[in-house]
Design an enzyme around this catalytic site. Structure first.
Site, short mmCIF file in Angstrom:
data_model
loop_
_atom_site.label_atom_id
_atom_site.label_comp_id
_atom_site.label_asym_id
_atom_site.label_seq_id
_atom_site.Cartn_x
_atom_site.Cartn_y
_atom_site.Cartn_z
N LEU A 15 -26.25 29.57 7.79
CA LEU A 15 -25.93 31.04 8.45
C LEU A 15 -24.78 31.09 8.37
O LEU A 15 -24.01 32.19 8.88
CB LEU A 15 -26.58 30.43 9.61
CG LEU A 15 -28.20 30.41 9.44
CD1 LEU A 15 -28.85 29.75 11.34
CD2 LEU A 15 -28.86 31.94 9.01
N GLY A 16 -24.43 30.02 8.12
CA GLY A 16 -22.31 30.33 8.21
C GLY A 16 -21.71 28.85 8.17
O GLY A 16 -22.05 27.69 8.01
N GLY A 18 -16.93 27.04 8.75
CA GLY A 18 -16.04 26.58 9.00
C GLY A 18 -15.02 25.60 9.44
O GLY A 18 -14.76 24.94 8.44
N TYR A 20 -15.07 22.65 9.84
CA TYR A 20 -15.37 21.64 10.36
C TYR A 20 -16.63 21.25 10.19
O TYR A 20 -17.42 19.95 10.36
CB TYR A 20 -15.62 20.46 12.32
CG TYR A 20 -13.73 20.87 12.40
CD1 TYR A 20 -12.78 20.09 11.80
CD2 TYR A 20 -13.33 21.59 13.64
CE1 TYR A 20 -11.54 20.56 12.01
CE2 TYR A 20 -12.54 20.91 13.98
CZ TYR A 20 -11.18 21.26 12.75
OH TYR A 20 -10.07 20.90 13.96
N GLU A 22 -20.92 23.53 8.95
CA GLU A 22 -21.85 24.37 9.15
C GLU A 22 -23.21 24.89 9.70
O GLU A 22 -23.45 24.06 10.54
CB GLU A 22 -22.02 24.64 7.76
CG GLU A 22 -23.50 23.14 6.93
CD GLU A 22 -23.55 23.30 5.50
OE1 GLU A 22 -23.02 24.11 4.49
OE2 GLU A 22 -24.14 22.01 4.88
N VAL A 23 -23.32 26.07 9.42
CA VAL A 23 -24.87 26.28 10.04
C VAL A 23 -25.76 26.42 9.67
O VAL A 23 -25.99 27.64 8.66
CB VAL A 23 -24.81 27.41 11.51
CG1 VAL A 23 -25.90 28.18 12.10
CG2 VAL A 23 -23.88 27.24 12.48
N LYS A 38 -25.97 23.31 14.11
CA LYS A 38 -24.54 23.32 13.25
C LYS A 38 -25.03 22.03 13.11
O LYS A 38 -25.11 21.09 13.65
CB LYS A 38 -24.62 23.85 14.38
CG LYS A 38 -22.21 23.88 14.26
CD LYS A 38 -21.44 23.88 15.83
CE LYS A 38 -20.79 24.90 15.82
NZ LYS A 38 -19.93 25.46 17.36
N ASP A 130 -13.01 33.54 23.50
CA ASP A 130 -13.47 33.87 22.47
C ASP A 130 -14.73 34.73 22.06
O ASP A 130 -15.24 34.31 21.42
CB ASP A 130 -13.79 32.31 21.19
CG ASP A 130 -12.90 32.89 19.92
OD1 ASP A 130 -11.97 33.83 19.73
OD2 ASP A 130 -13.75 31.96 18.56
#
EC number: 2.7.11.1
Length: 476
Positions: A15-16, A18, A20, A22-23, A38, A130
């Site tokens: 799903l995503g 970054g 550190y 992933e999802v 996550k 954020d």
């Protein structure tokens, strides 16, 4: 192709990702429940382990219809797993048409839900810090959910409020006091970010690079030059509210109780803009039965002829926004077993787990559970086979000066810089679906609106090979 994760649970889709981790999307093959996982590599997060602990603690505190639900967490060696609600509607930015926005009634409803979520967070003494469309997810009913509490912190405890002094967030969304003052109050900062999100929804663009005098667009706003973009695209009533929200002095900035009294905010939604009704918290309650589960046994073979064998390494990273949205009672034993875990195994190539039929369907047909998977507008069918689709995409990206890297058998990673000279990375998957090739784009890092602009440019350059057949998206 699903990869076993814990007993009865498979990881079926990335799903995503970054810095550190992933999802991943986990699906129970027996009950068909779905959970976002996550996955944080604590070795990569060695410089900020306390941040991960704080994120978990904050998630544990929260329970609201406009906040992504937290089911639990588990540490396995150097890997931390956070189990979250899965939101099949995707990210809010996907609903925003670049330079156009979205229909005003839609923006109003999402804004009301955003405010409802922020009111709850502040009542718990939590500030998000954020808020942006990439961190705002939509469930299967198109209800907005605030996600990603990696930068969140406690600003109030036992009725005592503390001032903040850490500058964090995403520059176009941060409040001006973060750039100017050693200390500042938390609540006005989140209110400001909500105003920038509303601007993006109504105008399809961000108002400025950052709220400082060095930015011409921000100076123009302070001088009330609303005949310029993006303000000229916004109706007078919401624009009047934005004037109150995007006020430079935080002590003069409108508060949430007054936002909820605003004339535009309280205006009844126009008929025909949504299905179902809206609850007191702004959540749509759609009539009729909704699918509560997702199957994980569809056979899927990724496209191989065009991209060859796997040859790239993977970096796990802190998930970018893109998780959330549950369809069941979190007290079920299967989710408890997922959180407790028995045997964990990691996929060699996560994107091989993309689902075969997640988009397929014809209007009016009965929906399979697959069609409740992430709804995105950044995808299209081509008229070509896998080889031709791959070559056409590669040629266009090379001509446009994009960085290009094969990541997986059926995936390439494209990198570029956006209009603000910030890094923009997205993944493109070529999926074979009943003899057709679907080209699916997913944001990996960067601004969502900029990602959609680049997607539209690429699609335009590929107009000769893009199929006129629509990728049907199930209605919310």
């Amino acid at each position: 192709m699903a990869v076993p994760f814990v007993e009865d649970w498979d990881l079926v889709q990335t799903l995503g990702e970054g810095a550190y981790g992933e999802v991943q999307l986990a699906v129970n093959r027996r009950t068909e429940e779905a959970v976002a996982v996550k996955i944080v590599d604590m070795k990569r997060a060695a410089d900020c382990p306390e941040n991960i602990k704080k994120e978990i603690c904050i998630n544990k505190m929260l329970n609201h219809e406009n906040v992504v639900k937290f089911y639990g967490h588990r540490r396995e060696g150097a890997t931390q797993y956070l189990f979250l609600e899965y939101c099949s509607g995707g990210e809010l930015f996907d609903r925003i048409e670049p330079d156009i926005g979205m229909p005003e009634p839609e923006a109003q409803r999402f804004f009301q839900q955003l405010i409802a979520g922020v009111v709850y967070l502040h009542s718990m003494g939590i500030t998000h810090r954020d808020l942006k469309p990439e961190n705002l997810l939509l469930d299967e009913r198109d209800n907005l959910k605030i996600s990603d509490f990696g930068l969140a912190t406690v600003f109030k405890h036992n009725g005592r409020e503390r001032l903040l002094n850490k500058m964090c967030g995403t520059l176009p969304y941060v409040a001006p006091e973060l750039l100017r003052r050693p200390e500042f109050r938390a609540e006005p900062v989140d209110v400001w970010a909500c105003g920038v999100v509303l601007t993006a929804m109504l105008a399809g663009e961000l108002p400025w690079d950052q709220p400082s005098d060095s930015c011409q667009e921000y100076s123009d706003w302070k001088e009330r030059k609303t005949y310029l973009a993006p303000w000229r695209k916004i109706d007078s009533a919401p624009l009047a509210l934005l004037h109150k929200i995007l006020t430079e002095n935080p002590t003069a900035r409108i508060t949430i109780p007054d936002i909820k009294k605003d004339r535009w905010y309280c205006r009844p939604l126009k008929k025909g803009t949504k299905r179902g009704r809206v609850s007191s918290g702004g959540v749509t309650e759609s009539p009729g039965a909704l699918p509560k589960h997702i199957r994980s046994d569809t056979d899927f073979s990724p496209v191989k002829s065009a991209l060859g064998e796997d040859k790239a390494s993977y970096s796990t990273s802190q998930p970018e926004p893109g998780t959330g949205g549950a369809l069941w009672d979190s007290s079920t034993g299967s989710i408890d077993r997922l959180v407790q875990g028995i045997s964990f195994s990691q996929p060699a190539c996560p994107e091989h787990m993309l689902l075969n039929s997640q988009l397929l369907g014809t209007p009016g047909s009965s929906q399979s559970p697959w069609q409740r998977l992430v709804r995105r507008m950044t995808r299209f069918f081509t008229k070509l086979d896998a080889d031709g689709s791959y070559r056409s995409l590669r040629d266009v990206c090379e001509k446009m000066g994009y960085g290009w890297k094969q990541s997986c058998t059926n995936q390439v990673t494209i990198s570029t810089t956006d209009r603000r000279n910030n890094k923009l990375i997205f993944k493109v998957n070529l999926l074979e679906m009943e003899s057709r090739i679907l080209v699916d784009f997913r944001l990996s890092k960067g601004d969502g609106l900029e990602f959609k602009r680049h997607f539209l440019k690429i699609k335009g350059k590929l107009s000769d090979v893009v199929s006129t057949q629509k990728v049907w998206l199930p209605p919310p």
